[in-house]
Design a protein around this motif. Structure first.
Motif, short mmCIF file in Angstrom:
data_model
loop_
_atom_site.label_atom_id
_atom_site.label_comp_id
_atom_site.label_asym_id
_atom_site.label_seq_id
_atom_site.Cartn_x
_atom_site.Cartn_y
_atom_site.Cartn_z
N ILE A 92 -49.76 -2.09 23.75
CA ILE A 92 -48.58 -1.31 23.33
C ILE A 92 -48.99 0.11 22.96
N SER A 93 -50.06 0.25 22.20
CA SER A 93 -50.48 1.60 21.80
C SER A 93 -50.94 2.42 23.00
N THR A 94 -51.61 1.79 23.95
CA THR A 94 -52.04 2.51 25.15
C THR A 94 -50.83 2.94 25.99
N LEU A 95 -49.83 2.09 26.08
CA LEU A 95 -48.61 2.46 26.82
C LEU A 95 -47.88 3.63 26.16
N ILE A 96 -47.77 3.57 24.84
CA ILE A 96 -47.12 4.68 24.12
C ILE A 96 -47.90 5.96 24.30
N TYR A 97 -49.20 5.87 24.14
CA TYR A 97 -50.11 7.01 24.28
C TYR A 97 -49.97 7.61 25.68
N SER A 98 -49.98 6.75 26.69
CA SER A 98 -49.88 7.22 28.08
C SER A 98 -48.53 7.87 28.34
N PHE A 99 -47.47 7.26 27.83
CA PHE A 99 -46.13 7.83 28.03
C PHE A 99 -46.05 9.23 27.44
N VAL A 100 -46.56 9.40 26.22
CA VAL A 100 -46.51 10.72 25.58
C VAL A 100 -47.32 11.73 26.38
N PHE A 101 -48.50 11.35 26.85
CA PHE A 101 -49.32 12.25 27.67
C PHE A 101 -48.60 12.68 28.94
N VAL A 102 -48.11 11.69 29.68
CA VAL A 102 -47.48 11.98 30.97
C VAL A 102 -46.19 12.77 30.77
N PHE A 103 -45.39 12.38 29.80
CA PHE A 103 -44.12 13.05 29.57
C PHE A 103 -44.33 14.50 29.13
N THR A 104 -45.25 14.72 28.20
CA THR A 104 -45.53 16.09 27.74
C THR A 104 -46.13 16.92 28.86
N GLY A 105 -47.02 16.35 29.64
CA GLY A 105 -47.61 17.07 30.77
C GLY A 105 -46.57 17.44 31.82
N THR A 106 -45.68 16.51 32.12
CA THR A 106 -44.63 16.79 33.10
C THR A 106 -43.70 17.89 32.60
N ILE A 107 -43.32 17.82 31.35
CA ILE A 107 -42.46 18.86 30.77
C ILE A 107 -43.17 20.21 30.81
N ALA A 108 -44.46 20.22 30.48
CA ALA A 108 -45.21 21.47 30.49
C ALA A 108 -45.25 22.09 31.88
N VAL A 109 -45.48 21.27 32.89
CA VAL A 109 -45.51 21.78 34.27
C VAL A 109 -44.14 22.29 34.67
N LEU A 110 -43.10 21.56 34.31
CA LEU A 110 -41.75 21.99 34.67
C LEU A 110 -41.34 23.27 33.94
N MET A 111 -41.81 23.44 32.71
CA MET A 111 -41.44 24.63 31.95
C MET A 111 -42.20 25.88 32.39
N PHE A 112 -43.50 25.72 32.65
CA PHE A 112 -44.34 26.89 32.86
C PHE A 112 -44.90 27.02 34.27
N GLY A 113 -44.88 25.96 35.03
CA GLY A 113 -45.33 26.02 36.42
C GLY A 113 -46.75 26.53 36.55
N SER A 114 -46.94 27.52 37.40
CA SER A 114 -48.28 28.05 37.64
C SER A 114 -48.80 28.89 36.48
N ASP A 115 -47.94 29.24 35.54
CA ASP A 115 -48.37 30.01 34.36
C ASP A 115 -48.91 29.11 33.25
N LEU A 116 -48.96 27.81 33.49
CA LEU A 116 -49.41 26.87 32.46
C LEU A 116 -50.88 27.09 32.15
N LYS A 117 -51.18 27.21 30.87
CA LYS A 117 -52.56 27.37 30.40
C LYS A 117 -53.14 26.01 30.07
N ALA A 118 -54.45 25.97 29.88
CA ALA A 118 -55.10 24.70 29.55
C ALA A 118 -54.62 24.17 28.21
#
Length: 175
Positions: free
Chosen positions: A102-128
Protein backbone atom coordinates in the motif's frame (compact mmCIF):
# COMPACT_ATOMS: atom_id res chain seq x y z
CA UNK A 1 17.10 19.89 13.48
CA UNK A 2 19.00 16.65 14.05
CA UNK A 3 19.76 17.58 17.66
CA UNK A 4 16.12 18.58 18.14
CA UNK A 5 14.93 15.20 16.82
CA UNK A 6 17.31 12.99 18.83
CA UNK A 7 14.78 12.44 21.61
CA UNK A 8 12.32 11.01 19.08
CA UNK A 9 14.82 9.07 16.99
CA UNK A 10 16.13 6.89 19.82
CA UNK A 11 12.79 5.88 21.30
CA UNK A 12 12.08 2.20 21.02
CA UNK A 13 8.42 2.71 20.10
CA UNK A 14 7.31 5.53 17.82
CA UNK A 15 3.57 5.37 18.50
CA UNK A 16 3.41 9.11 19.13
CA UNK A 17 4.67 9.59 15.58
CA UNK A 18 1.34 8.34 14.17
CA UNK A 19 -0.15 11.85 14.34
CA UNK A 20 2.92 13.32 12.65
CA UNK A 21 2.72 10.68 9.92
CA UNK A 22 -0.90 11.54 9.23
CA UNK A 23 -0.05 15.25 9.15
CA UNK A 24 2.78 14.68 6.68
CA UNK A 25 0.52 12.52 4.50
CA UNK A 26 -2.04 15.31 4.61
CA UNK A 27 0.54 17.88 3.55
CA UNK A 28 1.56 15.66 0.60
CA UNK A 29 -2.08 15.31 -0.46
CA UNK A 30 -2.61 19.07 -0.21
CA UNK A 31 0.64 19.68 -2.14
CA UNK A 32 -0.38 17.37 -5.00
CA UNK A 33 -3.91 18.80 -5.04
CA UNK A 34 -2.66 22.39 -5.22
CA UNK A 35 -0.18 21.60 -7.97
CA UNK A 36 -3.03 19.94 -9.88
CA UNK A 37 -5.12 23.07 -9.28
CA UNK A 38 -2.27 25.17 -10.69
CA UNK A 39 -2.26 22.99 -13.81
CA UNK A 40 -6.02 23.30 -14.26
CA UNK A 41 -6.03 27.09 -13.83
CA UNK A 42 -2.95 27.68 -15.99
CA UNK A 43 -3.44 30.24 -18.75
CA UNK A 44 -1.20 28.36 -21.19
CA UNK A 45 -2.54 25.38 -23.08
CA UNK A 46 -0.77 22.07 -22.54
CA UNK A 47 -0.13 21.81 -26.27
CA UNK A 48 1.90 25.06 -26.05
CA UNK A 49 4.27 23.72 -23.39
CA UNK A 50 4.59 20.02 -24.18
CA UNK A 51 5.80 18.23 -27.27
CA UNK A 52 4.38 14.79 -26.46
CA UNK A 53 6.70 12.97 -28.87
CA UNK A 54 9.66 14.58 -27.14
CA UNK A 55 8.26 13.89 -23.67
CA UNK A 56 7.77 10.14 -24.14
CA UNK A 57 10.95 9.46 -26.14
CA UNK A 58 13.76 7.87 -24.11
CA UNK A 59 16.97 9.81 -24.61
CA UNK A 60 20.20 7.87 -24.20
CA UNK A 61 22.25 10.60 -22.50
CA UNK A 62 23.50 11.21 -18.97
CA UNK A 63 19.98 12.20 -17.84
CA UNK A 64 18.85 8.60 -18.34
CA UNK A 65 21.50 7.38 -15.90
CA UNK A 66 20.54 10.12 -13.46
CA UNK A 67 16.86 9.21 -13.66
CA UNK A 68 17.58 5.52 -13.06
CA UNK A 69 19.66 6.45 -10.01
CA UNK A 70 16.86 8.64 -8.68
CA UNK A 71 14.33 5.82 -9.04
CA UNK A 72 16.68 3.33 -7.36
CA UNK A 73 17.30 5.75 -4.49
CA UNK A 74 13.60 6.55 -4.11
CA UNK A 75 12.69 2.89 -3.72
CA UNK A 76 15.70 1.82 -1.62
CA UNK A 77 13.87 1.17 1.61
CA UNK A 78 15.29 -2.21 2.51
CA UNK A 79 17.01 -0.83 5.61
CA UNK A 80 13.58 0.31 6.86
CA UNK A 81 12.09 -3.20 6.76
CA UNK A 82 12.89 -4.31 10.31
CA UNK A 83 12.14 -0.99 12.06
CA UNK A 84 8.87 -0.72 10.14
CA UNK A 85 7.93 -4.29 10.98
CA UNK A 86 8.67 -3.64 14.67
CA UNK A 87 6.28 -0.67 14.69
CA UNK A 88 3.32 -2.67 13.31
CA UNK A 89 0.41 -3.44 15.57
CA UNK A 90 -0.44 -7.16 15.47
CA UNK A 91 2.78 -8.02 13.64
CA UNK A 92 2.71 -10.63 10.92
CA UNK A 93 4.51 -11.01 7.62
CA UNK A 94 1.20 -10.84 5.74
CA UNK A 95 0.27 -7.58 7.46
CA UNK A 96 3.71 -6.12 6.73
CA UNK A 97 3.52 -7.20 3.08
CA UNK A 98 0.13 -5.52 2.75
CA UNK A 99 1.35 -2.31 4.44
CA UNK A 100 4.46 -2.28 2.27
CA UNK A 101 2.47 -2.74 -0.94
CA UNK A 102 0.00 0.00 0.00
CA UNK A 103 2.75 2.47 0.89
CA UNK A 104 4.65 1.69 -2.32
CA UNK A 105 1.50 2.22 -4.39
CA UNK A 106 0.79 5.55 -2.70
CA UNK A 107 4.42 6.59 -3.09
CA UNK A 108 4.42 5.63 -6.77
CA UNK A 109 1.14 7.40 -7.45
CA UNK A 110 2.42 10.64 -5.92
CA UNK A 111 5.67 10.41 -7.92
CA UNK A 112 3.98 9.71 -11.24
CA UNK A 113 1.17 12.20 -10.72
CA UNK A 114 3.50 15.03 -9.66
CA UNK A 115 5.90 14.25 -12.51
CA UNK A 116 3.10 14.22 -15.06
CA UNK A 117 1.73 17.52 -13.79
CA UNK A 118 5.22 19.03 -13.87
CA UNK A 119 5.74 17.99 -17.49
CA UNK A 120 2.32 19.27 -18.48
CA UNK A 121 2.87 22.60 -16.72
CA UNK A 122 6.41 23.37 -17.81
CA UNK A 123 7.17 21.12 -20.78
CA UNK A 124 10.69 21.57 -22.09
CA UNK A 125 11.34 24.34 -19.53
CA UNK A 126 11.12 21.83 -16.68
CA UNK A 127 14.17 21.91 -14.41
CA UNK A 128 15.56 18.99 -12.45
CA UNK A 129 14.14 20.54 -9.28
CA UNK A 130 10.39 21.00 -9.66
CA UNK A 131 10.33 23.55 -6.82
CA UNK A 132 12.54 25.85 -8.86
CA UNK A 133 9.93 25.84 -11.61
CA UNK A 134 7.18 26.32 -9.06
CA UNK A 135 9.05 29.31 -7.61
CA UNK A 136 8.83 31.07 -10.96
CA UNK A 137 5.04 31.04 -10.79
CA UNK A 138 3.26 33.86 -9.02
CA UNK A 139 0.46 33.42 -6.55
CA UNK A 140 -0.39 32.04 -3.15
CA UNK A 141 -0.46 28.42 -4.31
CA UNK A 142 3.20 28.58 -5.32
CA UNK A 143 4.17 30.15 -2.01
CA UNK A 144 2.12 27.67 0.02
CA UNK A 145 3.58 24.67 -1.83
CA UNK A 146 7.14 25.85 -1.26
CA UNK A 147 6.55 26.70 2.41
CA UNK A 148 4.81 23.38 3.09
CA UNK A 149 7.69 21.54 1.42
CA UNK A 150 10.17 23.37 3.67
CA UNK A 151 8.13 22.47 6.76
CA UNK A 152 8.02 18.80 5.76
CA UNK A 153 11.74 18.84 5.04
CA UNK A 154 12.57 20.50 8.35
CA UNK A 155 10.54 18.14 10.50
CA UNK A 156 10.86 14.80 8.81
CA UNK A 157 13.27 12.28 10.26
CA UNK A 158 15.91 11.43 7.67
CA UNK A 159 16.26 7.80 6.68
CA UNK A 160 19.86 7.54 7.82
CA UNK A 161 18.75 8.25 11.40
CA UNK A 162 16.72 5.03 11.40
CA UNK A 163 19.76 3.07 10.29
CA UNK A 164 21.92 4.77 12.90
CA UNK A 165 19.24 4.19 15.53
CA UNK A 166 19.12 0.47 14.80
CA UNK A 167 22.91 0.13 14.89
CA UNK A 168 23.22 2.09 18.14
CA UNK A 169 20.38 0.17 19.82
CA UNK A 170 21.99 -3.14 18.85
CA UNK A 171 25.31 -1.99 20.33
CA UNK A 172 23.51 -0.76 23.45
CA UNK A 173 21.64 -4.07 23.83
CA UNK A 174 24.87 -6.04 23.43
CA UNK A 175 26.63 -3.99 26.08
Amino acid sequence: MAAFQLSVIFKRQLTEMKVVSYMLAGVVIVFVSLVFYELMTDDKKVSETVDFDEAIRVKGDHHLITSINIILFAYSIQFMTFPTYQELENRSTERYAKASCISTLIYSFVFVFTGTIAVLMFGSDLKADFLLNLAEREGNVSIFCRVSYCIVLAFHIPYFFFTSKEFLLVIYDEI
